[in-house]
Design a protein around this motif. Structure first.
Motif, PDB file in Angstrom:
ATOM      1  N   GLU A 158      33.234  49.496  46.095  1.00 16.98           N
ATOM      2  CA  GLU A 158      32.464  50.212  45.308  1.00 16.98           C
ATOM      3  C   GLU A 158      31.886  51.460  46.375  1.00 16.98           C
ATOM      4  O   GLU A 158      31.814  52.598  45.993  1.00 16.98           O
ATOM      5  N   VAL A 159      31.320  50.974  47.626  1.00 20.76           N
ATOM      6  CA  VAL A 159      31.093  52.116  48.522  1.00 20.76           C
ATOM      7  C   VAL A 159      31.908  53.088  49.015  1.00 20.76           C
ATOM      8  O   VAL A 159      31.918  54.006  49.193  1.00 20.76           O
ATOM      9  N   LEU A 160      33.253  52.327  49.304  1.00 15.98           N
ATOM     10  CA  LEU A 160      34.458  53.166  49.698  1.00 15.98           C
ATOM     11  C   LEU A 160      34.836  54.097  48.399  1.00 15.98           C
ATOM     12  O   LEU A 160      34.973  55.393  48.790  1.00 15.98           O
ATOM     13  N   ARG A 161      34.642  53.626  47.320  1.00 14.91           N
ATOM     14  CA  ARG A 161      35.010  54.417  46.107  1.00 14.91           C
ATOM     15  C   ARG A 161      34.063  55.577  46.018  1.00 14.91           C
ATOM     16  O   ARG A 161      34.585  56.855  45.916  1.00 14.91           O
ATOM     17  N   GLN A 162      32.766  55.364  46.268  1.00 16.05           N
ATOM     18  CA  GLN A 162      31.575  56.610  46.254  1.00 16.05           C
ATOM     19  C   GLN A 162      32.157  57.615  47.457  1.00 16.05           C
ATOM     20  O   GLN A 162      31.917  58.512  47.303  1.00 16.05           O
ATOM     21  N   VAL A 163      32.248  57.079  48.762  1.00 20.05           N
ATOM     22  CA  VAL A 163      32.347  57.988  49.805  1.00 20.05           C
ATOM     23  C   VAL A 163      33.610  58.756  49.855  1.00 20.05           C
ATOM     24  O   VAL A 163      34.033  59.703  50.464  1.00 20.05           O
ATOM     25  N   PHE A 164      34.647  57.850  49.106  1.00 18.83           N
ATOM     26  CA  PHE A 164      36.187  58.683  49.132  1.00 18.83           C
ATOM     27  C   PHE A 164      36.258  59.182  47.398  1.00 18.83           C
ATOM     28  O   PHE A 164      37.373  59.325  47.080  1.00 18.83           O
ATOM     29  N   ALA A 165      35.215  59.725  46.884  1.00 14.86           N
ATOM     30  CA  ALA A 165      35.486  60.699  45.711  1.00 14.86           C
ATOM     31  C   ALA A 165      36.160  59.667  44.645  1.00 14.86           C
ATOM     32  O   ALA A 165      37.158  60.573  44.218  1.00 14.86           O
ATOM     33  N   GLY A 166      36.264  58.284  44.581  1.00 15.11           N
ATOM     34  CA  GLY A 166      36.802  57.693  43.661  1.00 15.11           C
ATOM     35  C   GLY A 166      38.372  57.755  43.773  1.00 15.11           C
ATOM     36  O   GLY A 166      39.042  57.307  43.090  1.00 15.11           O
TER      37      GLY A 166
END
Length: 69
Positions: A18-26
């Motif tokens: 989820e953090v990866l999804r947030q920082v890499f714009a989904g």
């Protein structure tokens, strides 16, 4: 996310999903490919992710390559 296997196992990657999804714009390659140095440094300094600057740059470069294909 599979590119992170060099540094982490799948369990650790999925915990950070989820953090990866947030920082890499989904995981939108159109947005990730346009990330600039400031954004790359912010992601690299995120203590929750523990990603090296070179790893973040690689992810951005991969997004650029994906758009070329």
């Amino acid at each position: 996310m599979s590119g992170l296997l060099i540094d982490y196992n799948w369990t650790k990657i999925l915990k950070r999903k989820e953090v990866l999804r947030q920082v890499f714009a989904g995981f939108d390659p159109n947005i990730v490919a346009k990330m600039e140095e400031k954004e790359i440094m912010e992601i690299a300094s995120n203590k929750e992710l523990l990603l090296a600057e070179s790893r973040v740059k690689c992810i951005v470069d991969n997004a650029k390559c994906l758009l070329k294909v």
